[in-house]
Write an enzyme that holds these catalytic residues in place. Sequence first.
Site, PDB file in Angstrom:
ATOM      1  N   ARG A 149      -0.103  14.907  12.620  1.00 14.95           N
ATOM      2  CA  ARG A 149       0.451  14.697  11.290  1.00 14.95           C
ATOM      3  C   ARG A 149       0.531  15.958  10.409  1.00 14.95           C
ATOM      4  O   ARG A 149      -0.072  16.026   9.339  1.00 14.95           O
ATOM      5  CB  ARG A 149      -0.315  13.581  10.570  1.00 14.95           C
ATOM      6  CG  ARG A 149      -0.315  12.289  11.364  1.00 14.95           C
ATOM      7  CD  ARG A 149      -1.006  11.163  10.659  1.00 14.95           C
ATOM      8  NE  ARG A 149      -0.183  10.583   9.614  1.00 14.95           N
ATOM      9  CZ  ARG A 149      -0.524   9.500   8.915  1.00 14.95           C
ATOM     10  NH1 ARG A 149      -1.664   8.911   9.138  1.00 14.95           N
ATOM     11  NH2 ARG A 149       0.280   9.018   7.997  1.00 14.95           N
ATOM     12  N   LYS A 176       0.841  -1.212   0.000  1.00 14.62           N
ATOM     13  CA  LYS A 176       0.000   0.000   0.000  1.00 14.62           C
ATOM     14  C   LYS A 176       0.873   1.258   0.000  1.00 14.62           C
ATOM     15  O   LYS A 176       0.654   2.175  -0.767  1.00 14.62           O
ATOM     16  CB  LYS A 176      -0.901   0.001   1.247  1.00 14.62           C
ATOM     17  CG  LYS A 176      -1.471   1.368   1.584  1.00 14.62           C
ATOM     18  CD  LYS A 176      -2.384   1.344   2.768  1.00 14.62           C
ATOM     19  CE  LYS A 176      -1.912   1.857   4.078  1.00 14.62           C
ATOM     20  NZ  LYS A 176      -1.325   3.136   4.272  1.00 14.62           N
ATOM     21  N   ASN A 177       1.879   1.290   0.881  1.00 14.36           N
ATOM     22  CA  ASN A 177       2.649   2.523   1.047  1.00 14.36           C
ATOM     23  C   ASN A 177       3.648   2.763  -0.083  1.00 14.36           C
ATOM     24  O   ASN A 177       4.289   3.810  -0.137  1.00 14.36           O
ATOM     25  CB  ASN A 177       3.358   2.526   2.408  1.00 14.36           C
ATOM     26  CG  ASN A 177       2.358   2.720   3.534  1.00 14.36           C
ATOM     27  OD1 ASN A 177       1.200   3.037   3.297  1.00 14.36           O
ATOM     28  ND2 ASN A 177       2.810   2.525   4.774  1.00 14.36           N
ATOM     29  N   ARG A 215      -8.559  -0.351   4.280  1.00 13.04           N
ATOM     30  CA  ARG A 215      -7.574   0.581   3.726  1.00 13.04           C
ATOM     31  C   ARG A 215      -6.254  -0.138   3.468  1.00 13.04           C
ATOM     32  O   ARG A 215      -5.500   0.261   2.589  1.00 13.04           O
ATOM     33  CB  ARG A 215      -7.294   1.730   4.713  1.00 13.04           C
ATOM     34  CG  ARG A 215      -8.390   2.764   4.832  1.00 13.04           C
ATOM     35  CD  ARG A 215      -7.853   3.959   5.618  1.00 13.04           C
ATOM     36  NE  ARG A 215      -6.583   4.362   5.063  1.00 13.04           N
ATOM     37  CZ  ARG A 215      -5.532   4.774   5.774  1.00 13.04           C
ATOM     38  NH1 ARG A 215      -5.627   4.901   7.088  1.00 13.04           N
ATOM     39  NH2 ARG A 215      -4.405   5.096   5.199  1.00 13.04           N
ATOM     40  N   ASP A 237       4.179   0.980  11.990  1.00  8.71           N
ATOM     41  CA  ASP A 237       3.007   0.292  11.430  1.00  8.71           C
ATOM     42  C   ASP A 237       2.908  -1.163  11.901  1.00  8.71           C
ATOM     43  O   ASP A 237       1.925  -1.851  11.592  1.00  8.71           O
ATOM     44  CB  ASP A 237       3.038   0.344   9.893  1.00  8.71           C
ATOM     45  CG  ASP A 237       2.845   1.760   9.370  1.00  8.71           C
ATOM     46  OD1 ASP A 237       2.510   2.656  10.163  1.00  8.71           O
ATOM     47  OD2 ASP A 237       3.042   1.973   8.151  1.00  8.71           O
ATOM     48  N   CYS A 259      -5.500  12.990  12.614  1.00  8.62           N
ATOM     49  CA  CYS A 259      -6.184  11.711  12.462  1.00  8.62           C
ATOM     50  C   CYS A 259      -5.950  10.888  13.718  1.00  8.62           C
ATOM     51  O   CYS A 259      -5.310  11.357  14.663  1.00  8.62           O
ATOM     52  CB  CYS A 259      -5.744  10.970  11.211  1.00  8.62           C
ATOM     53  SG  CYS A 259      -4.200  10.110  11.346  1.00  8.62           S
TER      54      CYS A 259
HETATM   55  C1  UD1 Z   1       0.981   6.278   2.968  1.00 11.18           C
HETATM   56  C2  UD1 Z   1       2.192   6.041   3.796  1.00 11.18           C
HETATM   57  O1  UD1 Z   1       3.265   5.784   3.282  1.00 11.18           O
HETATM   58  N1  UD1 Z   1       2.031   6.083   5.108  1.00 11.18           N
HETATM   59  C3  UD1 Z   1       3.154   5.816   5.982  1.00 11.18           C
HETATM   60  C4  UD1 Z   1       3.991   7.088   6.114  1.00 11.18           C
HETATM   61  O2  UD1 Z   1       3.127   8.108   6.609  1.00 11.18           O
HETATM   62  P1  UD1 Z   1       3.614   9.630   6.569  1.00 11.18           P
HETATM   63  O3  UD1 Z   1       4.353   9.858   5.304  1.00 11.18           O
HETATM   64  O4  UD1 Z   1       2.428  10.470   6.862  1.00 11.18           O
HETATM   65  O5  UD1 Z   1       4.594   9.643   7.793  1.00 11.18           O
HETATM   66  P2  UD1 Z   1       5.816  10.621   8.081  1.00 11.18           P
HETATM   67  O6  UD1 Z   1       7.077   9.840   8.026  1.00 11.18           O
HETATM   68  O7  UD1 Z   1       5.698  11.818   7.224  1.00 11.18           O
HETATM   69  O8  UD1 Z   1       5.514  11.055   9.583  1.00 11.18           O
HETATM   70  C5  UD1 Z   1       6.320  10.693  10.654  1.00 11.18           C
HETATM   71  C6  UD1 Z   1       6.267  11.749  11.734  1.00 11.18           C
HETATM   72  O9  UD1 Z   1       6.735  12.985  11.235  1.00 11.18           O
HETATM   73  C7  UD1 Z   1       5.800  14.020  11.475  1.00 11.18           C
HETATM   74  N2  UD1 Z   1       5.832  14.973  10.351  1.00 11.18           N
HETATM   75  C8  UD1 Z   1       5.752  14.527   9.062  1.00 11.18           C
HETATM   76  C9  UD1 Z   1       5.766  15.404   8.015  1.00 11.18           C
HETATM   77  C10 UD1 Z   1       5.884  16.772   8.271  1.00 11.18           C
HETATM   78  O10 UD1 Z   1       5.915  17.617   7.356  1.00 11.18           O
HETATM   79  N3  UD1 Z   1       5.976  17.195   9.560  1.00 11.18           N
HETATM   80  C11 UD1 Z   1       5.949  16.318  10.621  1.00 11.18           C
HETATM   81  O11 UD1 Z   1       6.023  16.736  11.772  1.00 11.18           O
HETATM   82  C12 UD1 Z   1       4.464  13.275  11.548  1.00 11.18           C
HETATM   83  O12 UD1 Z   1       3.490  14.024  12.257  1.00 11.18           O
HETATM   84  C13 UD1 Z   1       4.863  12.012  12.260  1.00 11.18           C
HETATM   85  O13 UD1 Z   1       4.901  12.216  13.642  1.00 11.18           O
HETATM   86  O14 UD1 Z   1       5.072   6.835   7.021  1.00 11.18           O
HETATM   87  C14 UD1 Z   1       4.653   6.516   8.354  1.00 11.18           C
HETATM   88  C15 UD1 Z   1       5.895   6.395   9.219  1.00 11.18           C
HETATM   89  O15 UD1 Z   1       6.650   5.314   8.834  1.00 11.18           O
HETATM   90  C16 UD1 Z   1       3.803   5.241   8.331  1.00 11.18           C
HETATM   91  O16 UD1 Z   1       3.277   4.999   9.597  1.00 11.18           O
HETATM   92  C17 UD1 Z   1       2.643   5.360   7.339  1.00 11.18           C
HETATM   93  O17 UD1 Z   1       2.032   4.102   7.154  1.00 11.18           O
HETATM   94  C1  PEP Z   2      -0.629   4.781   9.180  1.00  9.95           C
HETATM   95  C2  PEP Z   2      -0.729   4.083   8.066  1.00  9.95           C
HETATM   96  O1  PEP Z   2      -1.096   4.580   6.857  1.00  9.95           O
HETATM   97  P1  PEP Z   2      -1.488   6.064   6.432  1.00  9.95           P
HETATM   98  O2  PEP Z   2      -0.268   6.884   6.491  1.00  9.95           O
HETATM   99  O3  PEP Z   2      -1.955   5.881   5.013  1.00  9.95           O
HETATM  100  O4  PEP Z   2      -2.572   6.530   7.374  1.00  9.95           O
HETATM  101  C3  PEP Z   2      -0.410   2.619   8.005  1.00  9.95           C
HETATM  102  O5  PEP Z   2      -0.278   2.096   6.884  1.00  9.95           O
HETATM  103  O6  PEP Z   2      -0.330   1.981   9.083  1.00  9.95           O
END
Ligand code: UD1
Ligand code: PEP
Length: 436
Positions: A122, A22-23, A398, A306, A117
Amino acid sequence: MEKIIVRGGQRLYGTVKVEGAKNAVLPVIAATLLASDGKSVICDVPTLSDVYTINEVLRNLHAEVVFENNTVVVDASRELKDEAPFEYVRKMRASVLVMGSLLARNGRARVALPGGCAIGSRPIDQHLKGFEAMGAKVKVGNGFIEAEVDGRLKGAKIYLDFPSVGATENIMMAATLAQGTTIIENVAKEPEIVDLANFLNKMGARVRGAGTGTLRIEGVDVLFGAEHNIIPDRIEAGTFMVAAAITGGNVLVQGAVPEHISSLIAKMEEMGVTIIEEEDGVRVIGPERLKAVDIKTMPHPGFPTDMQSQMMALLLRAEGTSMITETVFENRFMHVEEFRRMNADIKIEGRSVILNGLSNLQGAEVSATDLRAAAALILTGLVSEGVTRVTELKHLDRGYVNFHGKLASLGADIERVKEEEETFIEVQNYVSDMNA
Ligand SMILES: CC(=O)N[C@H]1[C@@H](OP(=O)(O)OP(=O)(O)OC[C@H]2O[C@@H](n3ccc(=O)[nH]c3=O)[C@H](O)[C@@H]2O)O[C@H](CO)[C@@H](O)[C@@H]1O
Ligand SMILES: C=C(OP(=O)(O)O)C(=O)O
């Protein structure tokens, strides 16, 4: 409304095949928007609700998208719109991943603000910082983020405060069509980042360093549609590994890539689980007794957030006291209350939970708080006394294809029913009891 009903007590045996990740597939589909020439063909795509959502986002932007037989074909050669409305971003936060592509391709992108969420607030400040460094003007207002650039984006040097997966992907996509070279430091190293970089390079991009802490992207003038196979889902693989271990079973998880899950393999081995790397996957043999361990979630190659809730389920079956510390998301313990309804002995202390294993787990009516929590509650149901009913399955859908069907094929006593069907079965049982 549907629910999953699990009756505990079966050991799992056999082979289960993992789907495409998915990711990995969500950013790859977002990247197809960069191709102004030719179609992209993405194979091994799982039939997840998130995939249907990103496809709808693309159609709304005027790309042509066909999804059949686990293959997504995208033709983005027409002029694209530049707005992703709230109805999609609310359903799935990963919709913000179209921002980098749109900005690079159209010079403008307008995406609804994702908001918080169930697992944390996030923010996307790191994505925006990258776009700004490349010359975009970013405005936030009326529930939207708008990024705009005069002419083309310009190559820049960007340092991420945290190795965010989404920020790395969004900035990487934007940089492929920028003028000059972009260097991004402290980037995410997840296997899904490498998969995206490989796809971008097939499209004609020049991305180097994926899988390391620094990315170097030389901008090109045009990108073309390309063909790509999505990597196997390491989190789905890990979830089935836990299913085998928790039930004391013996399961071959076909398609699991050991290098993608080395931290998980190490922790499970520490707990006493036997893990054998086979030619086409990973075999997991659950022991009679599991040992308690401590876990701290970290960016890759650290332990994945995850897999945190599924490992919590496994640790509930271990002898002794374990501690799990969540460092990636500030609020990813919503499932703890649901585990408690199943008689789990867990308490939250700040960003950690302390849990005592081997409490007498009992089936209960529980509600999934996010997609991994949904899987973890079902795993716990496999080893609980009596019947567990898990609701809020929209979260499960999802991230997992036919989760109950795959578990049933391994011998689990599990079914997915509509709420009305269960009531009907209960009435039937009541009537036959009365007649007996
Ligand atoms: C669709 C997808 O690939 N989802 C994955 C992606 O989510 P996602 O890409 O949203 O996760 P991030 O690595 O960006 O987030 C990690 C942390 O960084 C913080 N943050 C992130 C961006 C930003 O601009 N500012 C900030 O503060 C977030 O709030 C969080 O606490 O990576 C996460 C961390 O491995 C996984 O749990 C999710 O499954
Ligand atoms: C947190 C997850 O996904 P998403 O970033 O799409 O919410 C996940 O795959 O566990």
